[in-house]
Design a protein around this motif. Structure first.
Motif, mmCIF file in Angstrom:
data_model
loop_
_atom_site.group_PDB
_atom_site.id
_atom_site.type_symbol
_atom_site.label_atom_id
_atom_site.label_comp_id
_atom_site.label_asym_id
_atom_site.label_seq_id
_atom_site.Cartn_x
_atom_site.Cartn_y
_atom_site.Cartn_z
ATOM 1 N N ASP A 5 0.954 -1.107 -0.001
ATOM 2 C CA ASP A 5 0.102 -0.130 -0.065
ATOM 3 C C ASP A 5 0.853 1.393 -0.142
ATOM 4 O OD1 ASP A 5 -2.340 1.687 0.040
ATOM 5 O OD2 ASP A 5 -2.953 0.862 2.028
ATOM 6 N N LEU B 181 -3.192 4.922 0.728
ATOM 7 C CA LEU B 181 -3.974 4.959 -0.447
ATOM 8 C C LEU B 181 -5.342 4.233 -0.341
ATOM 9 C CD1 LEU B 181 -4.159 5.817 -3.500
ATOM 10 C CD2 LEU B 181 -2.981 3.769 -4.269
ATOM 11 N N SER B 182 -5.301 3.179 -0.031
ATOM 12 C CA SER B 182 -6.320 2.204 0.027
ATOM 13 C C SER B 182 -7.485 2.761 1.220
ATOM 14 C CB SER B 182 -6.105 0.856 0.593
ATOM 15 O OG SER B 182 -5.606 0.787 1.871
ATOM 16 N N VAL C 298 -8.476 6.604 -1.045
ATOM 17 C CA VAL C 298 -8.856 6.719 -2.462
ATOM 18 C C VAL C 298 -10.275 6.965 -2.697
ATOM 19 C CG1 VAL C 298 -9.025 4.369 -2.889
ATOM 20 C CG2 VAL C 298 -8.395 5.909 -4.774
ATOM 21 N N THR D 298 -0.567 5.982 -6.713
ATOM 22 C CA THR D 298 -1.385 5.270 -7.412
ATOM 23 C C THR D 298 -0.821 3.694 -7.222
ATOM 24 O OG1 THR D 298 -0.269 5.458 -9.429
ATOM 25 C CG2 THR D 298 -1.931 7.187 -9.124
ATOM 26 N N ARG D 299 -1.778 2.798 -7.586
ATOM 27 C CA ARG D 299 -1.612 1.537 -7.343
ATOM 28 C C ARG D 299 -0.558 1.230 -8.607
ATOM 29 N NH1 ARG D 299 -5.697 -3.342 -8.486
ATOM 30 N NH2 ARG D 299 -5.527 -2.360 -10.649
ATOM 31 N N ARG E 222 -6.889 -6.382 -5.010
ATOM 32 C CA ARG E 222 -6.824 -5.316 -6.149
ATOM 33 C C ARG E 222 -7.907 -4.311 -6.156
ATOM 34 N NH1 ARG E 222 -5.277 -10.153 -8.708
ATOM 35 N NH2 ARG E 222 -3.009 -10.370 -9.087
ATOM 36 N N HIS F 187 -9.087 -2.640 -3.812
ATOM 37 C CA HIS F 187 -9.000 -1.611 -2.892
ATOM 38 C C HIS F 187 -7.660 -0.618 -3.207
ATOM 39 C CE1 HIS F 187 -12.159 -2.306 -0.220
ATOM 40 N NE2 HIS F 187 -12.131 -3.645 -0.622
ATOM 41 N N ASP F 188 -7.164 -0.963 -4.570
ATOM 42 C CA ASP F 188 -6.034 0.003 -5.060
ATOM 43 C C ASP F 188 -4.659 -0.536 -4.418
ATOM 44 O OD1 ASP F 188 -6.505 2.548 -6.707
ATOM 45 O OD2 ASP F 188 -8.375 2.023 -5.844
#
Length: 446
Positions: free
Chosen positions: A116, A213-214, A217, A233-234, A279, A281-282
């Motif tokens: 993450d 991020l998760s 986002v 970003t992912r 995936r 959840h970014d």
């Protein structure tokens, strides 16, 4: 500089209220699940809200749909989860950091399941859209205190943080920026978890804080900042271009009453089915990030060099008597945890020490490569009679040199020049791995 954390009691209480349990109950709506699976054991998960939101909430639902049993999800923070698993009141914990040197964690197994991004967030109205690693370091250290110093409005930066090491996000970020997770920072506003921190920043046009991020986002109330111009970003985590990322871990205890079932849930999270959940959840499934694990040491060294810091050795819970075995086991289970990194450092130091001893022994046993001269005076009338004057010297290498900078270590210099620590010690006649800024080292024999 000394810092006194000032906790916001009202916000902390909000964080406490948010730590409510979410229960995923087993359903018997699909006949192909089978009666044996439908009667699976109930598990309790407790830990970091980031791991709950990004991994466990939907993983528990997928586990339930597979007829494996029920999982009670209790999101709060890292410390509460680790304590609960250690004391037996929970079966699995979650954290955005690996094992620390706390002796209370010695019996716990940290298994990475995802990667993450560590994300800096501010209010959407803030004109600042990017920070450098150095600026972020100096903000946390109290050297930069006004948004105008980083291209924003002339107003103070309200630094928000989650109490470390209770929170894995904060601990991981400080480890990257300062070389140790328990580094004091100039963050007067401290919270119990990232949920309450995000709510505080959403109400403060001058606020700044760290989350993942998760966890953020799609939240229109917060603005994510780029780091060195790279967006969190992912895709940028997966290719390693975004520098601030961390594994997310599930933690179990091998002696727990439901150890086998808890491990089965962890294995499920690392399965293809679990990867699909992750995936959404970014996040990057941990198995998809082999490159990230392999470049982790160089990434950490590069960040510390850029901000002018260096890793600080933490006291170990137990001495690493067998660094090779400890590192091999840790690399397979939790390659970026402090214990694994400490074992790798101990292994490198042992190898360098052994190589240096062999080199010293060979040097004592041979005069190869030594230039010398001796004069014997035989005349009794000469005042130097019966005395032998002798001198010998080993020619200095005239290869490529490197001037040590702030944040450099012998290991990072060796990696930068594709040589070994043992080579640097031998070429520069070093008796330890200590180097100082301004010191000039030979980094190539020719």
């Amino acid at each position: 500089m000394s810092f006194r954390p000032v906790r916001l009691l009202p916000v902390a209480l909000v964080g406490l209220c948010l730590a409510t349990s979410v229960v995923a109950r087993t359903k018997h709506t699909s006949s192909h699940h089978g009666a044996a699976h439908a009667g699976g054991p109930a598990l309790i998960w407790r830990g970091d809200v980031t791991v709950a939101h990004g991994v466990v909430d939907d993983m528990a639902k997928a586990w339930q749909r597979a007829g494996r049993g029920s999982v009670t999800v209790q999101p709060f923070n890292t410390a509460s989860g680790l304590d609960a698993v250690r004391l037996g009141s929970a079966d699995i914990a979650g954290a955005a950091r690996g094992a620390s040197m706390d002796p209370n964690e010695a019996g716990l197994t940290f298994t990475p399941v995802a990667w993450d991004a560590l994300v800096m967030v501010t209010h959407p109205s803030n004109p600042v859209s990017s920070l450098t690693l150095k600026q972020l370091h100096d903000i946390y250290y109290g050297k930069i205190t006004n948004w105008s110093q980083v291209g924003g409005r002339n107003e103070p930066i309200d630094v928000n943080a989650v109490a470390s090491p209770a929170d894995g996000v904060e601990y991981s970020l400080r480890t990257l920026l300062f070389g140790r997770g328990n580094q004091p920072v100039a963050a007067p506003r401290q919270y119990l978890n990232t949920t309450s921190l995000q709510q505080g920043i959403a109400l403060d046009t001058k606020g700044l804080g760290a989350t993942t991020l998760s966890n953020v986002v799609g939240n229109p109330k917060l603005k994510m900042l780029r780091i060195d111009g790279v967006a969190p970003t992912r895709a940028n985590v997966a290719n390693g271009s975004y520098p601030l990322y961390t594994p997310l871990y599930l933690i179990t205890r091998s002696s727990g009453p439901k150890a086998a079932q808890a491990q089965a849930f962890v294995d499920f999270a690392n399965s293809p089915t679990g990867a699909e959940v992750i995936r959404r959840h970014d996040l990057v499934p941990y198995q998809d990030g082999a490159m990230l694990a392999s470049m982790d040491a160089s990434r950490r060294g590069k960040i510390l060099a850029e901000v002018g810091a260096r890793a600080v050795a933490q006291p170990t819970a137990t001495p690493i008597a067998a660094p090779g075995a400890t590192y091999a086991a840790g690399a397979a289970r939790a390659p970026t945890s402090e214990r694994t990194l400490a074992a790798r450092q101990a292994l490198e130091e042992r190898r360098a020490h052994d190589a240096q001893e062999k080199a010293d022994e060979a040097g004592r046993a041979s005069l190869a490569g030594v230039d010398g001269q001796a004069t014997t005076v035989e005349s009794s009338s000469d005042q130097r009679f019966a005395r032998v004057d002798a001198s010998a010297s080993q020619p200095q290498l005239k290869g490529k040199s490197y001037k040590v900078g702030r944040g450099d270590t012998l290991s990072s210099i060796a990696h930068k020049h594709s040589v070994t620590v043992a080579d640097l010690r031998r070429w520069n006649h070093l008796r330890s791995d200590s180097v100082k800024p301004g010191q000039v080292l030979v980094v190539s024999p020719r």
